[in-house]
Write a protein that holds these residues in place. Structure first.
Motif, PDB file in Angstrom:
ATOM      1  N   VAL A 121       2.238   1.511  -3.059  1.00  0.00           N
ATOM      2  CA  VAL A 121       2.885   0.535  -2.157  1.00  0.00           C
ATOM      3  C   VAL A 121       2.673  -0.882  -2.683  1.00  0.00           C
ATOM      4  O   VAL A 121       3.589  -1.715  -2.665  1.00  0.00           O
ATOM      5  CB  VAL A 121       2.340   0.687  -0.727  1.00  0.00           C
ATOM      6  CG1 VAL A 121       2.810  -0.456   0.161  1.00  0.00           C
ATOM      7  CG2 VAL A 121       2.781   2.009  -0.135  1.00  0.00           C
ATOM      8  N   LEU A 122       1.459  -1.146  -3.148  1.00  0.00           N
ATOM      9  CA  LEU A 122       1.169  -2.473  -3.698  1.00  0.00           C
ATOM     10  C   LEU A 122       2.065  -2.749  -4.911  1.00  0.00           C
ATOM     11  O   LEU A 122       2.638  -3.838  -5.041  1.00  0.00           O
ATOM     12  CB  LEU A 122      -0.312  -2.553  -4.100  1.00  0.00           C
ATOM     13  CG  LEU A 122      -0.780  -3.886  -4.675  1.00  0.00           C
ATOM     14  CD1 LEU A 122      -0.683  -4.980  -3.629  1.00  0.00           C
ATOM     15  CD2 LEU A 122      -2.213  -3.779  -5.193  1.00  0.00           C
ATOM     16  N   GLY A 123       2.182  -1.730  -5.770  1.00  0.00           N
ATOM     17  CA  GLY A 123       3.032  -1.903  -6.952  1.00  0.00           C
ATOM     18  C   GLY A 123       4.472  -2.170  -6.562  1.00  0.00           C
ATOM     19  O   GLY A 123       5.121  -3.061  -7.113  1.00  0.00           O
ATOM     20  N   PHE A 159      -1.961   2.062  -3.647  1.00  0.00           N
ATOM     21  CA  PHE A 159      -1.737   1.627  -5.026  1.00  0.00           C
ATOM     22  C   PHE A 159      -0.232   1.556  -5.314  1.00  0.00           C
ATOM     23  O   PHE A 159       0.276   0.554  -5.841  1.00  0.00           O
ATOM     24  CB  PHE A 159      -2.436   2.605  -5.978  1.00  0.00           C
ATOM     25  CG  PHE A 159      -2.381   2.195  -7.411  1.00  0.00           C
ATOM     26  CD1 PHE A 159      -3.273   1.256  -7.919  1.00  0.00           C
ATOM     27  CD2 PHE A 159      -1.419   2.714  -8.267  1.00  0.00           C
ATOM     28  CE1 PHE A 159      -3.217   0.875  -9.248  1.00  0.00           C
ATOM     29  CE2 PHE A 159      -1.361   2.342  -9.596  1.00  0.00           C
ATOM     30  CZ  PHE A 159      -2.263   1.417 -10.087  1.00  0.00           C
ATOM     31  N   ASN A 213       5.549  -3.520  -3.914  1.00  0.00           N
ATOM     32  CA  ASN A 213       5.685  -4.842  -3.288  1.00  0.00           C
ATOM     33  C   ASN A 213       5.557  -5.983  -4.292  1.00  0.00           C
ATOM     34  O   ASN A 213       6.092  -7.064  -4.051  1.00  0.00           O
ATOM     35  CB  ASN A 213       4.634  -5.018  -2.203  1.00  0.00           C
ATOM     36  CG  ASN A 213       5.071  -4.426  -0.886  1.00  0.00           C
ATOM     37  OD1 ASN A 213       5.876  -5.001  -0.165  1.00  0.00           O
ATOM     38  ND2 ASN A 213       4.575  -3.239  -0.586  1.00  0.00           N
TER      39      ASN A 213
END
Lengths: 281, 191
Positions: free
Chosen positions: A22-24, A20, A26
């Motif tokens: 890491v996605l944010g 979550f 990126n």
């Protein structure tokens, strides 16, 4: 048991939180990135770089394979096209050859100046074991006013005579057949002889017998029909002396004659419908 | 080790499916094979929870790395699917019949919607602009089929999600047989 459940819950929370975050990190716009995002990006970028290289390697390999498949497909299409063009070229060559044969036949017809009918070879009987033609069949018969003993000629020379006639086709007795006898004259000397077929299975050959040896025959002498015997018009080439078999002083001489016609390649001929009354070339 | 082999098989399968999609020129219809894979792991009660969780985390991470998705998206979805199936105690597998296919379809559609929602959350883009990148082919199809009326972009996304979920559901049995099937046990049955 509760400790295990707690451990599993913590692990679940951790493994959901990490992606979550890491996605944010990126997806966020650069101006919204915080120190935690920066840290995650710093950690994940080398791994991502390595993976992208591996992915590029795989995808390039795949693209190369696809390209190879395309090349193979194109190659097959070109081969098919080439085969088609080759068959077209062969058809063209066959048409040219046929044209030449028909022109020669037409020339022969004009030279002979006699009633004749053109015919096509529709069958050839071969001697078993050898590729030598024993008999040929033509596409003309009694319906075309063809009758037995009519002379059959080609631009190369005498082929033989009609032996059996059916409604729509006829069989030809070749000059090399043992039953064939042709009265001939030697072009160089004017001497007369009779040429008999030998029926040799492995080659086309005839034998000429002369009644005396006053005019010695030599290899290479051309032999034409004499017009005597009311079977063939005079002046049609029969063959060429190949070698002298027997020569007795004051007696007969025997020579071997090679026919001028290549029976294996024969395709179109003329049937002389007026026998010996036709004028030779 | 067993899980690593299964993940490797799934990657080979995904690669074959993607290559097949390129060949038949329907590259935008990408079955999300990691979703049924994570679901099967979740439904496998013989697999310890922690091991299964770590395995689907690795699978999701690898999927992100190789699929071109934003890093973390597939990882989050894979872990979420695993947890959801394990917690609810769903039974999955082709032998479960129509219910199995329905569950896979709903899981995939939900995963796609969650993924899209996460992107919206972090990217803060106009909610109706996101389906444009995937919606064009579907819009073209609709026009070809005679739908002249203007279709909203959200409808486009829902259509894409439905088609992708359908494709994933169709491939789910293949995922099951290629990745989950275990080799027969060595030796005969006990006397």
């Amino acid at each position: 048991m509760p400790a295990r459940r707690l451990r599993e819950a913590l692990l679940t929370a951790l493994l959901l939180t990490i992606p979550f975050l890491v996605l944010g990190a990126n997806l966020k716009e650069p101006h919204r990135i915080n120190p935690v995002d920066r840290f995650l990006l710093r950690v994940s970028v080398p791994v991502q770089s390595l993976a992208s290289r591996a992915a590029s390697f795989v995808s390039e390999g795949l693209e190369e394979h696809v390209y190879h498949v395309e090349v193979v497909r194109e190659n097959r299409q070109l081969q098919a096209r080439l085969a088609y063009l080759e068959s077209e070229a062969q058809r063209h060559n066959a048409a040219v050859a046929e044209n030449e044969r028909l022109r020669a036949l037409l020339g022969l017809r004009e030279r002979i100046v006699a009633p004749s009918v053109g015919a096509t070879v529709i069958a050839k009987d071969l001697f078993s074991g050898f590729f030598r033609v024993a008999r040929i069949r033509l596409d003309r018969g009694s319906a075309d006013r063809v009758s037995p003993d009519m002379a059959v000629v080609s631009p190369e020379g005498l082929v033989g005579r009609v032996r059996r006639v059916f409604d729509r086709y006829c069989d030809v007795l070749l000059t090399v057949d043992r039953l064939s006898g042709v009265d001939v004259v030697v072009e160089r000397t004017g001497a007369r002889a009779v040429v008999w077929g030998t029926d040799e299975a492995s080659r086309y050959v005839m034998e000429a017998q002369m009644l005396d040896d006053s005019d010695a025959l030599l290899p290479g002498d051309l032999v034409h029909t004499s017009g005597l015997g009311l079977q063939f018009p005079a002046g049609i080439l029969v063959g060429r002396v190949a070698r002298v078999l027997e020569r007795r002083p004051g007696d007969r001489q025997r020579v071997e004659v090679t026919p001028s016609v290549n029976f294996g390649a024969l395709e179109e001929v003329l049937i002389l419908t007026d026998g010996a009354r036709a004028g030779g070339p | 080790m067993q899980e690593a082999l299964q993940i490797f098989r799934l990657f080979l399968l995904q690669l074959a499916v993607s290559a097949g999609g390129v060949f038949v020129d329907v590259g935008f219809l990408r079955p999300q094979l990691f979703v049924p894979f994570a679901a099967y792991f979740g439904a496998n009660s013989d697999l310890p929870y922690s091991r299964g969780l770590i395995a689907v985390f690795v699978l999701g991470y690898l999927t992100d790395l190789f699929s071109g998705n934003p890093l973390g998206l597939s990882t989050f979805v894979a872990v979420g699917v695993f947890v959801a199936v394990r917690v609810t105690g769903l039974r999955l597998g082709p032998r479960e019949g129509l219910a199995h296919y329905l569950i896979i379809f709903l899981l995939t559609a939900t995963a796609l919607l969650v993924g899209r929602g996460l992107r919206m959350l972090f990217e803060q883009r106009d909610p109706v602009s996101f389906p444009l990148e995937l919606g064009e082919p579907v819009r073209d199809w609709l026009r070809l089929l005679g739908f002249r009326a203007r279709v909203s972009l959200l409808t486009h996304f829902l259509l894409i999600a439905a088609v992708t979920s359908m494709a994933t559901t169709l491939f789910a049995p293949l995922v099951y047989f290629v990745c989950m099937r275990r080799p027969p046990a060595k030796g005969g049955a006990p006397a």
